[in-house]
Scaffold this active site. Structure first.
Site, PDB file in Angstrom:
ATOM      1  CB  SER A 188      -6.218  -0.614   3.168  1.00 24.02           C
ATOM      2  OG  SER A 188      -6.794  -0.229   4.390  1.00 24.02           O
ATOM      3  CG  HIS A 216      -3.814   0.032  -0.677  1.00 23.30           C
ATOM      4  ND1 HIS A 216      -3.032  -1.098  -0.734  1.00 23.30           N
ATOM      5  CD2 HIS A 216      -3.992   0.286   0.638  1.00 23.30           C
ATOM      6  CE1 HIS A 216      -2.764  -1.518   0.487  1.00 23.30           C
ATOM      7  NE2 HIS A 216      -3.327  -0.690   1.336  1.00 23.30           N
ATOM      8  CE  LYS A 247       0.380   0.053   2.099  1.00 19.67           C
ATOM      9  NZ  LYS A 247      -0.603   0.889   2.709  1.00 19.67           N
TER      10      LYS A 247
END
Ligand SMILES: *Cc1c(COP(=O)(O)O)cnc(C)c1O
Length: 399
Positions: A188, A216, A247
């Site tokens: 990240s 991610h 996300k």
């Protein structure tokens, strides 16, 4: 409290002062309006290079309509944990869809990605005869999950496959009851990708199983954004895939995808699943709408990567060091905490929001700005950002 009385909580003022002195006090920037590629933050319009809204789905019309329709059909909340009466048909539908998305038998949704990692480490590593093996740069939720696990823990240097083999081939590992190797799929802070094929090979060789945290990578890498196992062709081998719904999926939540037995086991044992209530149906409907779009409109992920490559190329052309980034997470290395903060502050004044990351979140000498472009940025937005980076970078002697 009466005047002169001892304030038993005064240690908090001292703690906050200490944080302030050490440059570790966090104050909150306030977003006024949506999480947009160009947003209004603290009253100022800025190109937003800080959010994880990779695909700009937080404000996608189909996604918003799905969330509203779910409120009309189901109401706003569940008022129960999953294992009592908090599992609606829409929750079950989402888990079937997520399993299909990740190419696994089953999946299970938790309140957040953080809760998912904690749940998995705690539920799978239950004895001092188990061994959890973790990359040093793994996310805080994996570290905290390890603290709640009953197992021994070994940390290997970032992506160091020799060190991982040394751990897995050690006498301690060989006599362990279970061995779990945990890695972020995309890291990240640096935006680099885990060497999952090598990790999986070593795990197979030493009878370990792999858990990859694709917070991610989900919606970003692999087929339709299915994540790093898909990206590397390892879907049938990687035992445990973690994803987040917070996300690229633009809602909130986390999930694990894997074997049916993994789901069955967690439903009966995972403490965050058993003792914390389930998602509002609007959240679940948001995720279903996003999965529909991921499967039917590949243009969003394509635009994300085009934008990321364009921006990264621009930064490099200006002379900035973008570190080890291989994904839309692009650090701009600075090498000093106060300089990174100054850089971020000046960019903000110039209409660009990029977050400063200092020690101890990253190591000394690795202080940086962290940027993430989204599929929603126009080339014009990115040019605005690059101009500001050029101006402030020169001003501060970084380029
Ligand atoms: C953001 C993040 C999480 C936590 O996800 P939430 O859904 O926001 O709780 C877990 N792992 C990694 C690697 C992350 O970046």
């Amino acid at each position: 409290m009466t005047a002169g009385a001892k304030n038993i909580m005064s240690f908090l003022d001292e703690e906050v002062s200490a944080l302030e002195r050490e440059g570790r006090r966090i104050t909150l920037r306030i977003l006024q309006g949506g999480q947009d590629p160009v947003s209004v933050v603290d009253g100022k319009r800025v190109v937003n290079l800080t959010s994880n809204n990779y695909l700009a789905f937080t404000t996608h019309p189909k996604v918003k309509a799905a969330a509203k329709a779910a409120i009309d059909r189901y109401g706003v909340g569940t008022a129960a944990v999953r294992s009592i009466i908090g599992t609606m048909d829409i929750h079950q539908t989402l888990e079937e869809r997520l399993a299909r998305f990740k190419g696994t038998q089953a999946s299970l949704v938790f309140q957040s990605g953080f809760a998912t990692n904690v749940a998995l480490c705690q539920s799978l590593m239950t004895s001092d005869q188990d061994l959890l093996v973790s990359d040093e740069l793994n996310h805080a939720s994996i570290i905290d999950g390890g603290r709640l696990a009953k197992s021994a823990r070994k940390i290997y240097p970032h992506k160091d496959m020799r060190a991982l083999e040394a751990v897995l081939s050690s006498p301690e590992a060989r006599k362990a009851r279970r061995r779990m190797v945990v890695t972020d799929g995309v890291f990240s802070m640096d935006g680099d990708i885990a060497p999952l094929p090598a990790i999986q090979d070593l795990a197979d060789k030493y009878d370990a199983f792999v858990m990859v945290d694709d917070a991610h990578a989900s919606g970003v890498l692999g087929k339709n954004g299915a994540g790093t196992p898909s990206h590397f062709g390892l879907t049938d081998r990687t035992q445990i895939q973690i994803g987040t719904l917070s996300k690229a999926v633009a809602a909130i939540g986390g999930y694990v995808a894997g074997a049916q037995s993994l789901r069955d086991y967690l439903v009966s044992t995972a403490r965050p699943f058993l003792f914390s209530s389930s998602h509002p149906p609007s959240v679940t409907a948001t995720c279903l709408a996003v999965l529909d779009i991921l499967e039917s409109e590949p243009s969003h992920i394509e635009r994300l990567w085009k934008n990321a490559e364009h921006f990264k190329r621009g930064l490099k052309a200006l002379g900035f060091d973008t570190g080890a980034s291989e994904t839309p997470i692009t650090p701009v290395m600075v090498g000093d905490t106060s300089k990174a903060k100054r850089f971020s502050q000046r960019l903000f004044e110039e209409g660009v929001f990029a977050l400063a990351i200092g020690f101890p979140t990253v190591g000394k000498g690795k202080e940086r700005l962290r940027t993430i472009v989204s599929a929603g940025h126009t080339y014009g937005d990115l040019e605005t950002a690059l101009k500001a980076f050029a101006k402030v970078g020169k001003e501060l002697g970084i380029v």
